[in-house]
Design a protein around this motif. Sequence first.
Motif, PDB file in Angstrom:
ATOM      1  N   SER A 754       0.839  -1.191   0.000  1.00  0.00           N
ATOM      2  CA  SER A 754       0.000   0.000   0.000  1.00  0.00           C
ATOM      3  C   SER A 754       0.877   1.246   0.000  1.00  0.00           C
ATOM      4  N   TYR A 755       0.293   2.353  -0.405  1.00  0.00           N
ATOM      5  CA  TYR A 755       1.051   3.610  -0.410  1.00  0.00           C
ATOM      6  C   TYR A 755       0.090   4.777  -0.269  1.00  0.00           C
ATOM      7  N   ALA A 756       0.625   5.900   0.164  1.00  0.00           N
ATOM      8  CA  ALA A 756      -0.126   7.155   0.240  1.00  0.00           C
ATOM      9  C   ALA A 756       0.760   8.265  -0.290  1.00  0.00           C
ATOM     10  N   VAL A 757       0.203   9.118  -1.103  1.00  0.00           N
ATOM     11  CA  VAL A 757       0.939  10.259  -1.647  1.00  0.00           C
ATOM     12  C   VAL A 757       0.143  11.533  -1.383  1.00  0.00           C
ATOM     13  N   ALA A 758       0.858  12.632  -1.263  1.00  0.00           N
ATOM     14  CA  ALA A 758       0.245  13.919  -0.970  1.00  0.00           C
ATOM     15  C   ALA A 758       0.396  14.856  -2.165  1.00  0.00           C
ATOM     16  N   ASP A 759      -0.626  15.662  -2.379  1.00  0.00           N
ATOM     17  CA  ASP A 759      -0.621  16.700  -3.407  1.00  0.00           C
ATOM     18  C   ASP A 759      -0.867  18.050  -2.741  1.00  0.00           C
ATOM     19  N   ALA A 760      -0.444  19.128  -3.389  1.00  0.00           N
ATOM     20  CA  ALA A 760      -0.633  20.458  -2.809  1.00  0.00           C
ATOM     21  C   ALA A 760      -0.711  21.496  -3.912  1.00  0.00           C
ATOM     22  N   MET A 761      -1.306  22.649  -3.587  1.00  0.00           N
ATOM     23  CA  MET A 761      -1.376  23.755  -4.533  1.00  0.00           C
ATOM     24  C   MET A 761      -1.446  25.074  -3.776  1.00  0.00           C
ATOM     25  N   ILE A 762      -1.014  26.140  -4.444  1.00  0.00           N
ATOM     26  CA  ILE A 762      -1.153  27.499  -3.953  1.00  0.00           C
ATOM     27  C   ILE A 762      -1.433  28.384  -5.150  1.00  0.00           C
ATOM     28  N   ASN A 763      -2.417  29.257  -5.016  1.00  0.00           N
ATOM     29  CA  ASN A 763      -2.794  30.145  -6.111  1.00  0.00           C
ATOM     30  C   ASN A 763      -2.913  31.561  -5.568  1.00  0.00           C
ATOM     31  N   TYR A 764      -2.198  32.508  -6.193  1.00  0.00           N
ATOM     32  CA  TYR A 764      -2.277  33.906  -5.791  1.00  0.00           C
ATOM     33  C   TYR A 764      -2.907  34.710  -6.919  1.00  0.00           C
ATOM     34  N   GLN A 765      -3.982  35.416  -6.591  1.00  0.00           N
ATOM     35  CA  GLN A 765      -4.677  36.247  -7.561  1.00  0.00           C
ATOM     36  C   GLN A 765      -3.978  37.604  -7.594  1.00  0.00           C
ATOM     37  N   VAL A 766      -3.078  37.767  -8.558  1.00  0.00           N
ATOM     38  CA  VAL A 766      -2.275  38.983  -8.646  1.00  0.00           C
ATOM     39  C   VAL A 766      -3.173  40.189  -8.903  1.00  0.00           C
ATOM     40  N   THR A 767      -4.043  40.080  -9.892  1.00  0.00           N
ATOM     41  CA  THR A 767      -5.065  41.082 -10.176  1.00  0.00           C
ATOM     42  C   THR A 767      -6.362  40.339 -10.453  1.00  0.00           C
ATOM     43  N   ASP A 768      -7.414  41.069 -10.819  1.00  0.00           N
ATOM     44  CA  ASP A 768      -8.668  40.412 -11.158  1.00  0.00           C
ATOM     45  C   ASP A 768      -8.520  39.496 -12.358  1.00  0.00           C
ATOM     46  N   SER A 769      -7.517  39.746 -13.196  1.00  0.00           N
ATOM     47  CA  SER A 769      -7.357  38.988 -14.435  1.00  0.00           C
ATOM     48  C   SER A 769      -6.131  38.087 -14.449  1.00  0.00           C
ATOM     49  N   VAL A 770      -5.191  38.302 -13.544  1.00  0.00           N
ATOM     50  CA  VAL A 770      -3.919  37.579 -13.573  1.00  0.00           C
ATOM     51  C   VAL A 770      -3.769  36.736 -12.314  1.00  0.00           C
ATOM     52  N   SER A 771      -3.411  35.460 -12.499  1.00  0.00           N
ATOM     53  CA  SER A 771      -3.177  34.574 -11.356  1.00  0.00           C
ATOM     54  C   SER A 771      -1.894  33.792 -11.560  1.00  0.00           C
ATOM     55  N   LEU A 772      -1.278  33.405 -10.454  1.00  0.00           N
ATOM     56  CA  LEU A 772      -0.080  32.571 -10.470  1.00  0.00           C
ATOM     57  C   LEU A 772      -0.310  31.408  -9.521  1.00  0.00           C
ATOM     58  N   ALA A 773      -0.229  30.189 -10.053  1.00  0.00           N
ATOM     59  CA  ALA A 773      -0.490  28.990  -9.253  1.00  0.00           C
ATOM     60  C   ALA A 773       0.697  28.044  -9.313  1.00  0.00           C
ATOM     61  N   VAL A 774       0.902  27.309  -8.235  1.00  0.00           N
ATOM     62  CA  VAL A 774       1.918  26.259  -8.181  1.00  0.00           C
ATOM     63  C   VAL A 774       1.231  24.987  -7.699  1.00  0.00           C
ATOM     64  N   ASN A 775       1.349  23.920  -8.469  1.00  0.00           N
ATOM     65  CA  ASN A 775       0.754  22.619  -8.123  1.00  0.00           C
ATOM     66  C   ASN A 775       1.839  21.583  -7.987  1.00  0.00           C
ATOM     67  N   ALA A 776       1.745  20.768  -6.946  1.00  0.00           N
ATOM     68  CA  ALA A 776       2.710  19.692  -6.714  1.00  0.00           C
ATOM     69  C   ALA A 776       1.962  18.380  -6.567  1.00  0.00           C
ATOM     70  N   ASN A 777       2.364  17.376  -7.334  1.00  0.00           N
ATOM     71  CA  ASN A 777       1.841  16.018  -7.195  1.00  0.00           C
ATOM     72  C   ASN A 777       2.925  15.135  -6.590  1.00  0.00           C
ATOM     73  N   ASN A 778       2.508  14.226  -5.704  1.00  0.00           N
ATOM     74  CA  ASN A 778       3.452  13.408  -4.936  1.00  0.00           C
ATOM     75  C   ASN A 778       4.481  14.329  -4.274  1.00  0.00           C
ATOM     76  N   LEU A 779       3.970  15.231  -3.455  1.00  0.00           N
ATOM     77  CA  LEU A 779       4.746  16.319  -2.869  1.00  0.00           C
ATOM     78  C   LEU A 779       6.017  15.833  -2.181  1.00  0.00           C
ATOM     79  N   PHE A 780       5.949  14.736  -1.470  1.00  0.00           N
ATOM     80  CA  PHE A 780       7.091  14.248  -0.707  1.00  0.00           C
ATOM     81  C   PHE A 780       7.904  13.210  -1.476  1.00  0.00           C
TER      82      PHE A 780
END
Length: 809
Positions: A754-780
């Motif tokens: 068996s195994y367990a993996v973690a995922d994570a994300m962060i999204n910053y709304q720079v302006t109403d039209s512009v966003s910057l996101a970072v996504n990680a799969n199998n974080l560790f």
Amino acid sequence: MTTGGKAGMRSRSRQTVFAGALLVTSALVPVLIAAPAMAQQQVAQSGAGVLGASHAFDIPAQSMTSALTQFGQQSGLQITVDGALVRGIDAPAVSGSMTSQQALDRLFAGSGLSYNISDDGTVVVEQIVTGGAAEGEVLDPIRVEGNAEAAYGPMGPTRDSVVASRSRTASKTDTPILDDSAAVSVVTQKELETRNVQDLQQALAYTSGVNVAEYGADVRYDYFRIRGFYPAGGYGSFTDGLARRSYNWTASRSEPYGMQQIDVLKGSTSSLFGMNAPGGLVNMISKRPQDEAGGEVFTTFGQSHLTVGGDVTGPVAEDSNWTYRLTGLWQDADRAGRDYSQDDRTYIAPAFTYKPKAGTELTILTSYSKRDSNVGHAFPPGVDVDPDTFLGEPDFDEFDTEQYDLGYQISHQLSDQLQFRQNARFTHLTLDQQQVYVSSSNPASNRSAWSLEGETNSFLIDNQLEYDTAFNAYLDSKTLAGLEYSYADTQETALSGSAPPVDFNNPAYCGVGCITLSPWTDHEIKQRSYAAYAQEQLTIDRDWIVTLGGRYDYVQSDLENYFGTSEEHDMHAFTSRAGLTYKVTEEVSVYGNYSESFQPVYSNAAGVEGDLKPQEGTQYEVGVKYQPSEFDALFTVALFDLTQTNLVKSNGGLLQEQIGEVNSRGVEVEGKMSLTDRMNVTLAYTYLDAEITEDGTSGNEGNRPDHVPEHAASLWMDYTIPEHGMFGDLTLGGGVRYVGQTYGDSANQYSMSSYAVADAMINYQVTDSVSLAVNANNLFDREYVASNNGFSSFYGDGRTVLATLKYSW
């Protein structure tokens, strides 16, 4: 087949694709710039008289939000409303044949709400002020939501929620999920975007009853199992309601950026969809044109990864009945940073919708997809090698597909109660596959080599008539009848051979010149299918919903096989479905169903032992669904018992025999919640008691089927910290996926932990039209073996971190 010079060809191919992507991007720029301007210039038709048409309404007492959604679907009108305006307001039941104006008047009676008709015919919900202003004064509406939620998930509310309340997949009719007598999971556009999914397996990873990525880093196909059954040959993969079957090896992967939602219908489904695996199906809904202009452009980047793309939609021109959508991307990437891996893509999908008059709609769906990838990093069982180690030949290894799709969907309201729909698609697909792989744990043994050229042409068409009527205030009927035809022609030529051994710990590659290949197979498979089906959904006293369905399929399979001989197999089957739903309250329903599946078998061997019979499945299922009115959520619990018979198994060499039977019973629990405007939660748990109940002379009875875990669970949460001062919204999210112990073979000799993996994300709304996101799969960067069948093993994907910069309007 030419086997030399692949490195140079790949380099030139990448240059060609890159140049083509630049040209496509350049061509898109004027469209992207012009789209907002066209939206501002559009003057729609007058809204006079839009409420005068009569319709058969069936809207139960429920929250005002849900009631307006159903009103929009049943009247064909667009609704605009501020979500905060109707939150916490209940709507009365509205049932019977009446005009849209009469239905709205009944919905809003005593609610403090009113409505108006905009210039473009949209129903705009408004609030009547009774205090603090002149009596009867109407506040200006706040236009927040552009479209009511539809069964195909538009860029409206479902874009902002992980919860979908309707799906056309379960019954081929627009039916609330709460009313369906089957377990249905929907991955909405909001969920796809939040997790920035890169393939179908990632999209389904948080869905109950579904196991994905069982071959880890092997990325040739979209690998998934539903309720323990793997839909081999694509018997479980659908796009826009039409099957994506494959006939042997020639198949491709889907592009997740081209989807606006994914429906998962669990259990036997052949009474509506015909040839299908017993566990259920995955229906991928393509992005469709929207009435309101909008779009986005983005770039995603990471280690050995670069993607650029865009999606734009809106009216074609001023005063036009046409709307369009153009979706595309170009990618140059490796797979999870693995050495000598590849995941390059070019995808472009133009779509158009024509609405000449109320009740008539034509949507044209086209796409072009080219993927240059590889088979994966296989390693010999029992040998400890680094996950990045590649034991093939870099200049030879490839899995390249090119696919063209041309399809359409048309619907026409013949009367207030009768609608005709037609859905069709033509697909042309080519595959070039080459690989060298280890098939023995002895480092002195030669490696195996393989090469394949495949081509498939297929056509599918589904015709439907739906008749909706209300006999009286206590009896409503929804009758569906359909005729379906499909044709597919697949030609494949394969070579097999060998390559010299390689050091498992320090491989030194010998190049294309050291590989020997000789002819192995050359065959053509043709399959035609004809089907007729019918379904009745009968609502009794608003609380009881009876679903009865049946379908007859006739399938002709012709095989010109390896040895110049031919085989013909004609199979037919009648499959049925019976379901019952009881609405305990407007928020809770309980259901039960019996359903059947049918999966034809065609031989690809020199001989067959006995007469071939179709693989057949039966399922019994009960469940409960809860959709609270206080907040946006849907909870489902399902218990099922499912059996498939006449399973095909290799009997040594190329011979086949049908000796198998598998039973799978278990429990699924799933919850999807948008607890507030800023918090989303998705949870799933699956328990599977799967057993091989018959296996001829192999002695595997009582064993668990391969790659089927007993337990699987997942949890995802994301929360948005609201903007403050100069800082924009900040969204934080994370999830964990657990897969229990599995076996790699039917004999249960090869076990994967068996195994367990973690995922994570962060999204910053720079302006109403512009966003910057970072996504990680199998974080560790959890290292685990996903598959081991005694010949080849595969690690699961390692850690992937991708950043996405997006501009939207």
